[in-house]
Design an enzyme around this catalytic site. Structure first.
Site, PDB file in Angstrom:
ATOM      1  N   GLU A  91       0.804  -1.231   0.000  1.00 33.96           N
ATOM      2  CA  GLU A  91       0.000   0.000   0.000  1.00 33.96           C
ATOM      3  C   GLU A  91       0.838   1.282   0.000  1.00 33.96           C
ATOM      4  O   GLU A  91       0.306   2.355  -0.215  1.00 33.96           O
ATOM      5  CB  GLU A  91      -1.014   0.004   1.154  1.00 33.96           C
ATOM      6  CG  GLU A  91      -0.442  -0.012   2.552  1.00 33.96           C
ATOM      7  CD  GLU A  91      -0.341  -1.422   3.117  1.00 33.96           C
ATOM      8  OE1 GLU A  91      -0.135  -2.374   2.329  1.00 33.96           O
ATOM      9  OE2 GLU A  91      -0.447  -1.561   4.351  1.00 33.96           O
ATOM     10  N   ASN A  92       2.142   1.174   0.246  1.00 38.94           N
ATOM     11  CA  ASN A  92       2.962   2.388   0.148  1.00 38.94           C
ATOM     12  C   ASN A  92       3.301   2.730  -1.308  1.00 38.94           C
ATOM     13  O   ASN A  92       4.111   3.621  -1.548  1.00 38.94           O
ATOM     14  CB  ASN A  92       4.217   2.278   1.009  1.00 38.94           C
ATOM     15  CG  ASN A  92       5.065   1.079   0.675  1.00 38.94           C
ATOM     16  OD1 ASN A  92       4.539  -0.006   0.406  1.00 38.94           O
ATOM     17  ND2 ASN A  92       6.362   1.241   0.672  1.00 38.94           N
TER      18      ASN A  92
END
Lengths: 223, 219
Positions: free
Chosen positions: A54-55
């Site tokens: 998700e980064n």
């Protein structure tokens, strides 16, 4: 009573979840949380599986060896990772657009507690020392399939409850729960699909506070 | 052409006490190290820091807390820096936790002129308490407001002299959306190239969103 050692339990859970992905005949995009979920990647041997972090990365490879470490290339657990061919990067709003928008086929996450209504508690133990939610709430809400990977009990205390005691991460979002002792599907209620070879159903019931139904196709966990 | 390229200390002089400051980065990847260092040295105070996390104790953004420069935090994950929970519990700072995807979208919304939006994230949880709830097609959504800032401190890999930006791997994270959401955006970059050098198809942040470009001193 410890039926299976902690390390063996973690490996069994990771291997069993990897089975879900090793059978995929088409491209599947998955997101793996920290802890046992990260270990799942070690047992996936299917080129159709792509890992999203998700980064802002799609195509996460194995953890970086000492000589490969690039501080600007990390996963969401802040570990240095590598790229796979076809890897791509994007900003955080696009990343959570993938997650919230239903484009992620499955998320594998850890949990402190699960209950028989499919609620997941995995973001905070209110003890004054934690202050963080991260992407947990977005992941359980947005991923097409939510797979929880966790030990069946914690120091003898049940983690699969009638009702979560800790603050929940999402309402009824559970799809599948894998512990070292059992595999449950959730479809309005918990359904026991697989049981560890070391125990029988009566023992499992004693170790599980939640009510569950037993599948007519009940199998032994085989990893 | 208006000169956007300036020295890091001059760039930081645009920040005032009490400002709301967005800072890009996720963990220790993608935060503008030298801008944060200069902000810590500047002694600016009563700041509201809007960021994913607060680095580690005494490292990166963690320094601003050690220096007592922070009034409030808006972000989503402070477990990597236990100083934050301590400061919050002792009443030294305010903290507003927002789920990471909501945080990202709220920043994007601010940049694109959307005051609020409905999201399914956090429905039914403690983080939706006090927020407006609405049901669409049988599913529950939470109304979340855009997050604006006075200044955004961001990190990119390469800029041209106009402020068009290209990023590097997972150092991109919140930087492109923060660039859009602040009144003044200051980008720290590894390299500045002449106009016309970047392939226009490869530019991620168009220069319209960037006011100041500073080159990192220590590469």
């Amino acid at each position: 009573m410890e039926i299976i050692s902690k390390e063996k339990a973690r490996i069994r859970i990771a291997k069993r979840i990897a089975q879900e992905f090793n059978e995929a005949k088409e491209i599947k995009i998955i997101n793996l949380g920290v802890g046992i979920p990260t270990m799942v990647a070690n047992y996936i041997n299917n080129n159709n599986i792509y890992i999203q972090s998700e980064n802002g990365m799609l195509g996460v490879g194995p953890l970086a060896e000492e000589s490969e470490i690039d501080r600007q290339l990390i996963n969401a657990g802040r570990q240095p990772v590598t790229e796979t061919p076809g890897c791509c990067y994007f900003d955080s709003a696009t990343s959570f657009g993938m997650i919230r928008g239903g484009h992620i086929d499955a998320t594998v996450i850890g949990a402190f507690e699960i209950d028989q209504e499919g609620n997941i508690a995995n973001w905070i133990i209110p003890n004054g020392k934690q202050l963080g939610v991260g992407g947990a709430m977005d992941l359980v809400t947005g991923a097409k399939k939510v797979i929880v990977a966790m030990r069946h009990n914690q120091n003898g205390k049940p983690k699969i409850l009638k009702k979560c005691k800790l603050p929940i991460t999402g309402l009824g979002e559970l799809d599948m729960l894998v512990t070292e002792l059992a595999v449950f599907f959730f479809d309005g209620q918990l359904i026991l699909e697989e049981i560890a070879p070391e125990i029988d159903i009566d023992t499992l019931k004693k170790l599980t506070e939640a009510e569950f139904k037993i599948s007519p196709n009940l199998k032994k966990i085989n990893v | 052409m208006i000169k956007k390229v300036m020295d890091i200390d001059e760039a930081i002089s645009y920040i005032k006490d009490g400002d709301r400051i967005m800072v890009g980065g996720f963990g220790l990847a993608g935060y503008p190290e030298e801008l944060v260092e200069a902000l810590a040295k500047s002694g600016k105070k009563n700041l509201t820091i809007i960021s994913n996390d607060l680095g580690s104790p005494g490292i990166g953004l963690g320094k601003l807390l050690t220096n007592n420069q922070i009034k409030a935090l808006i972000g989503n994950y402070y477990n990597w820096n236990p100083d934050v929970a301590d400061a919050y519990n002792s009443g030294r700072i305010e903290v507003k936790l927002v789920p990471q995807g909501t945080f990202a979208e709220a920043i994007r919304a601010a940049g694109v002129g959307i005051p609020a939006f409905y999201t399914p994230t956090s429905a039914g949880t403690d983080l939706s308490k006090g927020k407006e709830i609405k049901v669409f097609n049988g599913k529950t959504y939470v109304l979340e407001q855009a997050i604006h800032a006075d200044v955004a401190l961001i990190k990119a890999h390469i800029a041209d002299e106009l402020g068009n930006l290209v990023y590097y791997k997972t150092a991109r994270n919140f930087n492109p959306i923060m660039a859009m959401a602040a009144k003044t955006t200051i980008a720290q970059v590894d390299k500045i190239v002449p106009l016309g050098t970047l392939n226009p198809e490869h530019i991620v942040t168009p220069h319209i969103f960037v006011n100041i470009v500073t080159k990192r001193r220590n590469l």
